[in-house]
Design a protein around this motif. Structure first.
Motif: not given
Length: 441
Positions: A72-73, A86-87, A359-363
């Protein structure tokens, strides 16, 4: 049954986040850091600073984003395709990492009883633990939250105790002698230990991933993220460094149960065994928490339309049991890879891949922070400060990728690119944008 009874409180979510970070990571940290030396304290402060930047940025995303969760972010800046990516990457990461966590739990139990399990037995026990955690999670978020609330003390008590009273056995000279036992150049030593301390904070995003399972997420998710990260940072830094001044470095490097060893030296072997039992329970609880997070990530993605609908089907307690069973079958198949020593390196590659894909969804979340703040009409001066902190968190995440190794980044990139293929080929054409509609669990 009321919705409130099936959801976590802010204290339960905070403890779940903390136990997911600490549950298994803290158990072997003193041994891993002893390979570098007490110079790793510098790495701890660098890593803790980066983790706090991530936690702060996640807290702002949780407060101001129109959509919840990591996906969602990302959606705020990258649209539906970014949300899917991200999901997707986070789901793959958790699917693989949970297997390693279960194997770690079984391995620690093996040390506790002084056994020497053959690989097949380790594999079967790990599968059994994954399914046991899945069954416990079938009663919904409240049950998992209550178990985590109790189990966290099995790691907090021994770790905090050694952090407080361990100074009575602490030897400054022993600590100094362990500063850099391998005589590695300063910057290389700091970087080497950062690659170890960095992953101790994986799980910082747990509160965000479980945002739909908590009461009043706009308020409680930020509280849970920041509180858990600050508390865990203090515990990590204090406990690992006091142990380094109690246990000789050579003994610590070769230990398979460092906390059990330090309590044996401080008291006796019976106390050491008790501590090992407590940490084994905590590690198992961490597996429970991560299995719950895995199920919620797939459930929310299915509800949104990214994953097959079966992953979103929930029972009366809000638990996606059908999807959890499918995930359990997949995990069981992958887990059999550990049954043969010849496949150990392949399994380790899967674990490394899980770290990179996390790390991908973090970025994506950090990159979306500026747009989230703009849409929320945050005061420009505050927004610039928040974006700057998010940028530091992004640099920290990029360093995490670089530190993990080129091979792992290569395979992580292939997994990510395959996600784009899935989106464009199979999902986008059948996907109906949900915009701002409220999604129910």
């Amino acid at each position: 049954m009321s919705t409130r009874k099936t959801k976590m409180t802010v204290s339960q979510l905070t403890l779940l986040t903390a136990v997911n970070m600490m549950g298994s990571g803290i158990i072997m940290l003193p041994t891993k850091l002893a390979q570098i030396g007490t110079i790793s304290i510098i790495s701890w402060f660098i890593t803790a600073g980066g983790a706090l930047c991530l936690a702060f940025s996640f807290s702002k995303c949780g407060m101001y984003s129109r959509h919840s969760g990591l996906g969602g972010y990302a959606e705020n800046a990258f649209g539906e395709s970014g949300s899917f990516l991200a999901n997707y990457t986070y789901g793959i990461a958790q699917l693989l990492a949970n297997i390693a966590l279960a194997v770690t739990s079984v391995g620690y139990f093996e040390q506790l009883i002084g056994g020497d399990f053959p690989p097949l037995v380790v594999c079967l026990l790990s599968i059994g633990l994954l399914w046991l955690c899945m069954m416990a999670n079938s009663r919904g978020a409240a049950i998992t939250g209550r178990i985590s609330s109790v189990a966290i003390w099995f790691v907090i008590i021994p770790v905090v105790t050694v952090s407080v009273i361990g100074w009575a056995w602490f030897s400054p000279q022993r600590y100094i002698d362990a500063w850099n036992p391998q005589h590695v150049p300063f910057f290389e030593a700091v970087k080497s230990s950062i690659t170890m301390t960095l992953w101790a904070f994986i799980g910082i995003e747990t509160a965000c991933a479980n945002s739909k399972a908590v009461e009043n997420p706009e308020r409680n998710v930020p509280i849970a993220v920041l509180t858990a990260t600050i508390g865990v940072s203090i515990i990590y830094i204090t406990s690992t460094n006091v142990i380094a001044g109690i246990v000789p470095n050579a003994d610590l490097v070769n230990s398979t149960a460092p906390f059990g060893l330090v309590y044996t030296l401080m008291f006796n072997s019976w106390v050491g065994k008790l501590v090992m039992l407590m940490l084994c329970i905590s590690c198992t609880s961490s597996t429970l928490g991560w299995q719950f997070t895995l199920g919620k990530v797939f459930q929310q993605s299915a509800t949104t339309g990214y994953f097959p609908k079966i992953f979103g089907v929930a029972n009366q307690w809000g638990a996606p049991v059908k999807g959890m069973i499918i995930l359990g079958i997949i995990q069981s198949c992958i887990c059999f890879m550990t049954a043969s020593p010849a496949l150990y390196n392949q399994f380790q590659s899967l674990v490394d891949l899980a770290v990179v894909t996390t790390i991908i969804p973090y970025l994506l979340s950090m990159a979306a922070l500026a747009e989230i703040l703009r849409r929320a009409h945050i005061e420009p001066k505050k927004a610039r400060l928040y974006v700057f902190i998010g940028f530091i968190a992004s640099l920290f995440s990029f360093y995490a990728l670089e530190a993990s190794g080129l091979k792992e980044v290569f395979w992580g990139s292939l997994v990510t690119f395959f996600g784009w293929t899935l989106w464009g080929t199979f999902i986008a054409k059948n996907f109906t944008p949900h915009h701002d509609k409220k999604l129910e669990d």
